[in-house]
Design an enzyme around this catalytic site. Structure first.
Site, PDB file in Angstrom:
ATOM      1  N   CYS A   7       0.847  -1.206   0.000  1.00 19.98           N
ATOM      2  CA  CYS A   7       0.000   0.000   0.000  1.00 19.98           C
ATOM      3  C   CYS A   7       0.879   1.252   0.000  1.00 19.98           C
ATOM      4  O   CYS A   7       0.549   2.250  -0.650  1.00 19.98           O
ATOM      5  CB  CYS A   7      -0.936   0.009   1.206  1.00 19.98           C
ATOM      6  N   ASP A  30      10.417  -6.785  -8.157  1.00 23.32           N
ATOM      7  CA  ASP A  30      10.685  -7.343  -6.829  1.00 23.32           C
ATOM      8  C   ASP A  30      12.039  -6.828  -6.342  1.00 23.32           C
ATOM      9  O   ASP A  30      13.005  -6.792  -7.097  1.00 23.32           O
ATOM     10  CB  ASP A  30      10.670  -8.871  -6.891  1.00 23.32           C
ATOM     11  N   HIS A  98      -0.478 -10.365  -4.296  1.00 22.88           N
ATOM     12  CA  HIS A  98       0.444 -10.057  -5.395  1.00 22.88           C
ATOM     13  C   HIS A  98       0.697 -11.306  -6.227  1.00 22.88           C
ATOM     14  O   HIS A  98       0.688 -12.428  -5.729  1.00 22.88           O
ATOM     15  CB  HIS A  98       1.772  -9.494  -4.877  1.00 22.88           C
TER      16      HIS A  98
HETATM   17  P1  AMP Z   1       5.665 -13.466  -1.036  1.00 21.39           P
HETATM   18  O1  AMP Z   1       6.614 -14.447  -0.405  1.00 21.39           O
HETATM   19  O2  AMP Z   1       4.846 -14.083  -2.122  1.00 21.39           O
HETATM   20  O3  AMP Z   1       4.823 -12.731  -0.006  1.00 21.39           O
HETATM   21  O4  AMP Z   1       6.573 -12.409  -1.774  1.00 21.39           O
HETATM   22  C1  AMP Z   1       6.763 -11.091  -1.367  1.00 21.39           C
HETATM   23  C2  AMP Z   1       7.775 -10.492  -2.305  1.00 21.39           C
HETATM   24  O5  AMP Z   1       7.766  -9.090  -2.107  1.00 21.39           O
HETATM   25  C3  AMP Z   1       9.204 -10.970  -2.069  1.00 21.39           C
HETATM   26  O6  AMP Z   1       9.686 -11.553  -3.274  1.00 21.39           O
HETATM   27  C4  AMP Z   1       9.957  -9.707  -1.694  1.00 21.39           C
HETATM   28  O7  AMP Z   1      11.257  -9.676  -2.228  1.00 21.39           O
HETATM   29  C5  AMP Z   1       9.068  -8.627  -2.291  1.00 21.39           C
HETATM   30  N1  AMP Z   1       9.143  -7.333  -1.624  1.00 21.39           N
HETATM   31  C6  AMP Z   1       9.015  -7.083  -0.303  1.00 21.39           C
HETATM   32  N2  AMP Z   1       9.117  -5.758  -0.054  1.00 21.39           N
HETATM   33  C7  AMP Z   1       9.302  -5.165  -1.260  1.00 21.39           C
HETATM   34  C8  AMP Z   1       9.479  -3.828  -1.684  1.00 21.39           C
HETATM   35  N3  AMP Z   1       9.484  -2.808  -0.821  1.00 21.39           N
HETATM   36  N4  AMP Z   1       9.659  -3.580  -3.005  1.00 21.39           N
HETATM   37  C9  AMP Z   1       9.663  -4.599  -3.895  1.00 21.39           C
HETATM   38  N5  AMP Z   1       9.488  -5.884  -3.569  1.00 21.39           N
HETATM   39  C10 AMP Z   1       9.321  -6.170  -2.267  1.00 21.39           C
HETATM   40 ZN    ZN Z   2      -1.747  -3.272   1.231  1.00 22.63          ZN
END
Ligand code: AMP
Ligand code: ZN
Length: 115
Positions: A7, A30, A98
């Protein structure tokens, strides 16, 4: 959701490399890429996971952007993997729905062993 990192990205409170945006959807890189192409697509509205009560039109729109983002990232022809992690065993770490697009290499067939 004030404490949700995605968000905050939608609100531009924290930076991200945005690759696609419209009124409902945002796609960005990512921050910890697992493959040469690793892009996330999210609804701008907060839903914590795939099993929230999400309007089907929005879910449809989210997934209809996969092809578009894959084209932008140059992997539509070579192929890619689409992943949605859900909950603890699914290793979801960010609780804002996502879709991962992973590509740019020939991906392994199986996921690795559990640790
Ligand atoms: P999940 O394990 O499916 O919840 O994946 C979450 C993903 O979000 C991971 O691959 C993280 O590297 C990515 N992530 C977390 N914070 C950020 C951020 N600020 N900007 C870009 N990617 C992010
Ligand atoms: Zn959110």
């Amino acid at each position: 959701m004030t404490d949700c990192v995605f968000c905050k990205i939608v609100a531009r409170d924290i930076p991200a490399t945005v690759v696609y945006e419209d009124e409902d959807i945002l796609a960005f890189e990512d921050q910890n890429p697992q493959t040469p192409v690793h892009t996330l697509i999210i609804p701008k509205q907060h839903y914590s996971s795939i099993s929230d009560d999400i309007p089907p039109e929005l879910l449809g729109k989210l997934f209809s952007k996969v092809k578009e983002v894959a084209k932008i990232k140059g992997v539509e022809e070579s192929g890619y993997r689409v992943i949605v992690n859900k909950g603890k065993d699914g290793r979801q770490t960010v609780f804002h729905l996502h879709v991962h697009i992973l590509g740019g290499i020939k991906l392994p067939i199986f996921v690795g062993p559990a640790d």
